[in-house]
Design a protein around this motif. Structure first.
Motif, PDB file in Angstrom:
ATOM      1  N   ILE A 200     -28.545 -12.100  53.392  1.00 48.39           N
ATOM      2  CA  ILE A 200     -29.313 -10.778  52.988  1.00 48.39           C
ATOM      3  C   ILE A 200     -29.830  -9.747  54.031  1.00 48.39           C
ATOM      4  N   GLU A 201     -30.378 -10.249  54.617  1.00 45.53           N
ATOM      5  CA  GLU A 201     -30.702  -9.419  55.596  1.00 45.53           C
ATOM      6  C   GLU A 201     -29.777  -8.884  56.552  1.00 45.53           C
ATOM      7  N   LYS A 202     -28.607  -9.179  56.984  1.00 46.93           N
ATOM      8  CA  LYS A 202     -27.374  -9.091  57.432  1.00 46.93           C
ATOM      9  C   LYS A 202     -26.700  -7.444  56.942  1.00 46.93           C
ATOM     10  N   ASP A 203     -26.542  -7.790  55.731  1.00 46.99           N
ATOM     11  CA  ASP A 203     -26.309  -6.703  54.351  1.00 46.99           C
ATOM     12  C   ASP A 203     -27.124  -5.165  55.044  1.00 46.99           C
ATOM     13  N   ILE A 232     -16.709  -3.023  69.353  1.00 47.60           N
ATOM     14  CA  ILE A 232     -15.259  -3.341  68.673  1.00 47.60           C
ATOM     15  C   ILE A 232     -15.168  -4.553  68.507  1.00 47.60           C
ATOM     16  N   GLN A 233     -15.716  -5.314  69.277  1.00 45.15           N
ATOM     17  CA  GLN A 233     -15.786  -7.034  69.327  1.00 45.15           C
ATOM     18  C   GLN A 233     -16.966  -7.522  67.856  1.00 45.15           C
ATOM     19  N   GLU A 234     -18.252  -6.581  68.138  1.00 41.31           N
ATOM     20  CA  GLU A 234     -18.852  -7.009  67.171  1.00 41.31           C
ATOM     21  C   GLU A 234     -18.824  -6.357  65.456  1.00 41.31           C
ATOM     22  N   ASN A 235     -17.795  -5.292  65.537  1.00 38.78           N
ATOM     23  CA  ASN A 235     -17.039  -4.557  64.456  1.00 38.78           C
ATOM     24  C   ASN A 235     -16.296  -5.699  63.881  1.00 38.78           C
ATOM     25  N   TYR A 236     -15.700  -6.290  64.699  1.00 37.57           N
ATOM     26  CA  TYR A 236     -14.643  -7.368  63.967  1.00 37.57           C
ATOM     27  C   TYR A 236     -15.443  -8.284  63.478  1.00 37.57           C
ATOM     28  N   THR A 241     -15.846 -11.129  58.840  1.00 37.89           N
ATOM     29  CA  THR A 241     -16.554 -12.976  57.545  1.00 37.89           C
ATOM     30  C   THR A 241     -16.225 -11.694  55.550  1.00 37.89           C
ATOM     31  N   ARG A 242     -15.973 -10.095  56.170  1.00 31.53           N
ATOM     32  CA  ARG A 242     -16.447  -9.642  54.930  1.00 31.53           C
ATOM     33  C   ARG A 242     -15.324  -9.134  53.667  1.00 31.53           C
ATOM     34  N   LYS A 245      -9.796 -13.509  52.735  1.00 29.93           N
ATOM     35  CA  LYS A 245      -9.577 -14.559  53.194  1.00 29.93           C
ATOM     36  C   LYS A 245      -8.407 -14.697  53.744  1.00 29.93           C
ATOM     37  N   GLN A 246      -7.860 -14.019  52.487  1.00 30.12           N
ATOM     38  CA  GLN A 246      -6.275 -14.151  52.301  1.00 30.12           C
ATOM     39  C   GLN A 246      -5.780 -13.103  53.318  1.00 30.12           C
ATOM     40  N   VAL A 247      -5.762 -11.595  54.331  1.00 28.33           N
ATOM     41  CA  VAL A 247      -5.656 -11.183  54.879  1.00 28.33           C
ATOM     42  C   VAL A 247      -6.029 -12.280  57.037  1.00 28.33           C
ATOM     43  N   ASP A 248      -5.119 -12.029  57.188  1.00 24.26           N
ATOM     44  CA  ASP A 248      -4.795 -12.333  59.010  1.00 24.26           C
ATOM     45  C   ASP A 248      -5.291 -11.824  59.506  1.00 24.26           C
ATOM     46  N   PHE A 249      -6.552 -11.361  59.723  1.00 24.29           N
ATOM     47  CA  PHE A 249      -7.032 -10.242  60.766  1.00 24.29           C
ATOM     48  C   PHE A 249      -7.431 -10.959  62.229  1.00 24.29           C
TER      49      PHE A 249
END
Length: 369
Positions: A200-203, A232-236, A241-242, A245-249
């Motif tokens: 929740i703190e992250k959100d 870019i890495q932090e955004n990725y 994680t959000r 899960k059916q998306v191969d990102f």
């Protein structure tokens, strides 16, 4: 349609006026020729007649005239440039050119020594014959300028509208966000190591970032961040994680640091918009590839999905404010993303490829310093 009608009407009216002036000049030449013939045929005209003939003859001060005999020998010239009058051979050639536009008028005399009068448009008429086209171009330029001006004003108004909306959104988010941060501090006192508290703190931190993004719209942000890889890495990492899960990102980046001045918060917003649009286009299931690379003097970021793709019309309007393919979309995300990249980062964002049923590729260009 209206512009076309106006231009055609102006050109047509100018052409009619020119045709009238041309006929008037031909009439003047006929009178001029008649005066010459009368002068040469009448042996003892009265003083009044001589005065009238001289007045008619001298009244032509604009129409160029060349008179040759039947053997092309020069008899007289009138209203020709001095440099031409000094070269008789050029005058004869000029007379032949005049004959292609107006047939020469033959002066018949009883002695058989006929003469031929060659003439052309006056300099004023020659200049005026281009006026319909110049006038048409002027009117067309005026309409195009008016169209550009009105469109620019409209875009400016839209920019103020979206900027105001963004700042108001930031303000509205700020009030409940402050309350949530307060409650989070209380929850951390009771159970600071709880997974729920950590997530929740992250959100909440993400909401704070979103609020800060909106507040920056309409003002010039500072480009204080340099490590583009980290942004870019932090955004990725956050988005992976959000989303479903059916998306191969996946993410592909160079193994060296790309340094380019940027605003981390706003660039993250652009990436997030592209990723969420891609996930929506795939209906939460598919392959999503994000890649960062350098080309010439640009840093390029590609977001490629295998979703539903776009029609040509959708691709052309995707970045326009208010346009959305979603039933409940506001058409705000891509419009603001384009503004962030173009106006704040001296770059560009476009749809590099899209096919119905195969997917879409968005590409961001940011110029290196």
């Amino acid at each position: 349609m209206l512009m076309t009608v106006v231009v055609i009407a102006l050109v047509a009216s100018s052409a009619i006026l020119l045709n009238y002036l041309r006929k008037e000049e031909v009439k003047r030449i006929d009178i001029f020729v008649s005066a010459i013939k009368f002068q040469q045929e009448v042996t003892t005209p009265s003083l009044e007649v001589q005065s009238l003939v001289l007045q008619i003859y001298s009244s032509n001060t604009t129409i160029p005239v060349i008179i040759l005999d039947k053997n092309d020998q020069l008899i007289e010239v009138k209203n020709l440039p001095q440099e031409v009058q000094d070269h008789p051979e050029e005058i004869v050639q000029l007379a032949k050119k005049m004959a292609k536009k107006y047939p020469p008028i033959e002066l018949e005399f009883s002695n058989g020594n006929n003469q031929f009068v060659y003439y052309d448009n006056s300099k004023v008429l020659n200049n005026l014959q281009y006026s319909p086209f110049l006038l048409g171009l002027f009117v067309l330029a005026y309409f195009l300028f008016s169209f550009w001006f009105l469109r620019t004003v409209k875009k400016t108004d839209e920019g103020y509208l979206w900027a105001g909306l963004a700042k108001e959104t930031a303000h509205q988010i700020g009030t409940p966000l402050s309350s949530m941060m307060g409650w989070m501090e209380i929850m951390k006192l009771e159970n600071p190591e709880s997974d729920g508290v950590i997530e929740i703190e992250k959100d909440i931190e993400r909401l704070r970032t979103i609020s800060e993004r909106f507040s920056k719209i309409g003002s010039v942000p500072e480009l204080n961040d340099m490590d583009f890889n980290q942004t870019i890495q932090e955004n990725y990492d956050y988005l992976k994680t959000r989303i479903s899960k059916q998306v191969d990102f996946s993410l592909t980046m160079p193994n060296y640091i790309i340094s380019v001045p940027h605003n981390r918060i706003l660039i993250s917003w652009v990436i997030e918009n592209l990723v969420k649009n891609a996930v929506d286009a795939m209906k939460g299931k598919g392959t999503l590839q994000m890649s960062v690379f350098e080309r010439n003097k640009n840093i390029l970021v590609e977001v490629k999905d295998n979703g539903s793709g776009m029609t040509k019309f959708q691709a052309q309007n995707a970045f326009k404010p208010g346009y959305s393919t979603k039933k409940r979309g506001w058409g705000l995300g891509l419009s603001l993303a384009k503004r962030v990249v173009q106006e704040y980062h001296n770059g560009d964002i476009r749809i590099s490829q899209t096919d119905i049923g195969k997917g879409t590729t968005f590409r961001i260009f940011i110029r290196k310093v």
